[in-house]
Design an enzyme around this catalytic site. Structure first.
Site, PDB file in Angstrom:
ATOM      1  N   LYS A 111     -21.197 -12.735  26.655  1.00  0.00           N
ATOM      2  CA  LYS A 111     -21.746 -14.093  26.818  1.00  0.00           C
ATOM      3  C   LYS A 111     -22.421 -14.246  28.176  1.00  0.00           C
ATOM      4  CE  LYS A 111     -20.704 -16.326  22.969  1.00  0.00           C
ATOM      5  NZ  LYS A 111     -20.922 -15.306  21.954  1.00  0.00           N
ATOM      6  N   LYS A 194     -23.452  -4.407   9.044  1.00  0.00           N
ATOM      7  CA  LYS A 194     -22.612  -5.563   8.772  1.00  0.00           C
ATOM      8  C   LYS A 194     -23.432  -6.771   8.361  1.00  0.00           C
ATOM      9  CE  LYS A 194     -18.927  -8.166  10.939  1.00  0.00           C
ATOM     10  NZ  LYS A 194     -18.453  -8.705  12.199  1.00  0.00           N
ATOM     11  N   LYS A 197     -23.978 -13.785  10.051  1.00  0.00           N
ATOM     12  CA  LYS A 197     -24.544 -15.092   9.734  1.00  0.00           C
ATOM     13  C   LYS A 197     -25.848 -15.329  10.463  1.00  0.00           C
ATOM     14  CE  LYS A 197     -20.374 -17.039  11.546  1.00  0.00           C
ATOM     15  NZ  LYS A 197     -19.405 -18.052  11.270  1.00  0.00           N
TER      16      LYS A 197
END
Ligand code: TRP
Length: 329
Positions: A111, A194, A197
């Site tokens: 992050k 994978k 979203k």
């Protein structure tokens, strides 16, 4: 009966990977354990502090969970922010979490790199909040994906440290819940490992039939096998993997043989795959719509869930306060 807890951040809609990788297994798991399923809206605030979107996102994920077969009469289903006891435990556990170890957490470091304009303290203490979610119910098992393993490891560390510091055997060392062979990993339609979203490489549980067909037809393949036993490329392998989850064994076998004999037509393969995905997704999608529109039902489910979760959380907090020496006059 073991206490099992699972949390999901309320950002974005759920996809086929969430369904086969988690939800479908939860539906079975809920009957074999004392299960808590909650939606982590506090956690969403570390990255998506948007008042206009927070509730709609919770609304979506909740409807999707219920539509997939999570039964609020069997399991305890609740919203994280309906359980303020979690915030208290988070505050208390923060006193025993070291800034150094938090700064070294992989998710935090990522992050810091990616969300440079908002490196907030909530991101730094994200693992403490997650530990609080788990320890508030003293959960023995937590189903987690690869990306959450380090957080679960830190939860064990915080629990151990608490127990050692106060000379108690209070918090359990929560272990990953293992689905064993039943765990199905759904790869992306873009040839990636994978389904996710954000990457736009996936089929959402709310996708319309036509959207599903379009997405599948655009899936990455190659120019086709040229010789028997020629190596399978990532995109094609992914299609077969998804097919294994949604299609009948006969269908899978049929296309595998076509591939082996170099007679395969990817157009046919994809058409079949799309229809088989639709067979799985369409009934879920229709339940999502019904449930999403039934505000009365959702209110009842979340109130009942919050009440049940509070019973367990209040007990823990009374004991934690006692252990730490927080007392009333
Ligand atoms: N951090 C998890 C995720 O992003 C969500 C989560 C929050 C969670 N609290 C949890 C998962 C407690 C399991 C247990 O996927």
């Amino acid at each position: 009966m073991e206490t099992v807890l699972s949390g999901i951040r309320s950002t974005g809609n759920l996809h086929l990977g969430n369904y086969f990788g988690a939800l479908k297994n939860y539906v079975k798991m809920q009957h074999e354990n004392r299960c808590f399923f909650f939606i982590a809206d506090y956690h969403s605030l570390t990255t998506h502090p948007d008042p206009a979107l927070l509730h709609p996102n919770v609304h979506n994920v909740l409807a999707e969970y219920l539509a997939a077969g999570i039964d609020p009469e069997v399991a305890t289903v609740y919203i994280q922010s309906d359980l303020p006891q979690v915030a208290e435990l988070y505050l208390l556990l923060n006193m025993h979490a070291y800034t150094g170890e938090l700064e070294r957490t992989a998710s935090f470091k990522e992050k810091v790199r990616k969300q440079t304009e908002n490196v907030n303290a909530g991101l730094l203490t994200y693992p403490v909040l997650m530990a609080s979610d788990i320890l508030i119910h003293r959960a023995a098992k937590v189903p987690v994906g690869k990306d959450q393993e380090q957080h679960l490891e830190m939860t064990r560390k915080f629990a151990r440290r608490f127990n050692n510091f106060y000379g108690v055997e209070y918090f359990p060392e929560s272990e990953p819940y293992n689905f064993g062979n039943e765990l199905v990993k759904i790869p992306g339609l873009d040839g990636s490992g994978k389904m996710g979203k954000s990457e736009g490489n996936g089929i959402l549980l709310i996708d319309e039939d036509d959207v599903i067909r379009k997405k599948v037809m655009k899936a990455v393949t190659d120019s086709g096998p040229t010789a028997p036993n020629s190596p399978v490329t990532d995109g094609v392998r992914n299609i077969f993997t998804i097919m294994q989850a949604v299609s009948t064994p006969d269908t899978l076998q049929y296309f595998k043989e076509k591939y082996a004999s170099c007679e395969i037509r990817y157009g046919d393969l994809k058409k079949q795959l799309a229809e088989d995905i639709i067979r799985v997704v369409a009934p879920i999608r229709s339940r999502i719509r019904d449930i999403r529109n039934n505000k009365e039902y959702l209110r009842k489910v979340t109130c009942q869930g919050a009440e049940r979760a509070a019973e367990s959380a209040d007990k823990t907090m009374a004991e934690v306060r006692e252990i730490m020496g927080i007392r009333r006059f």
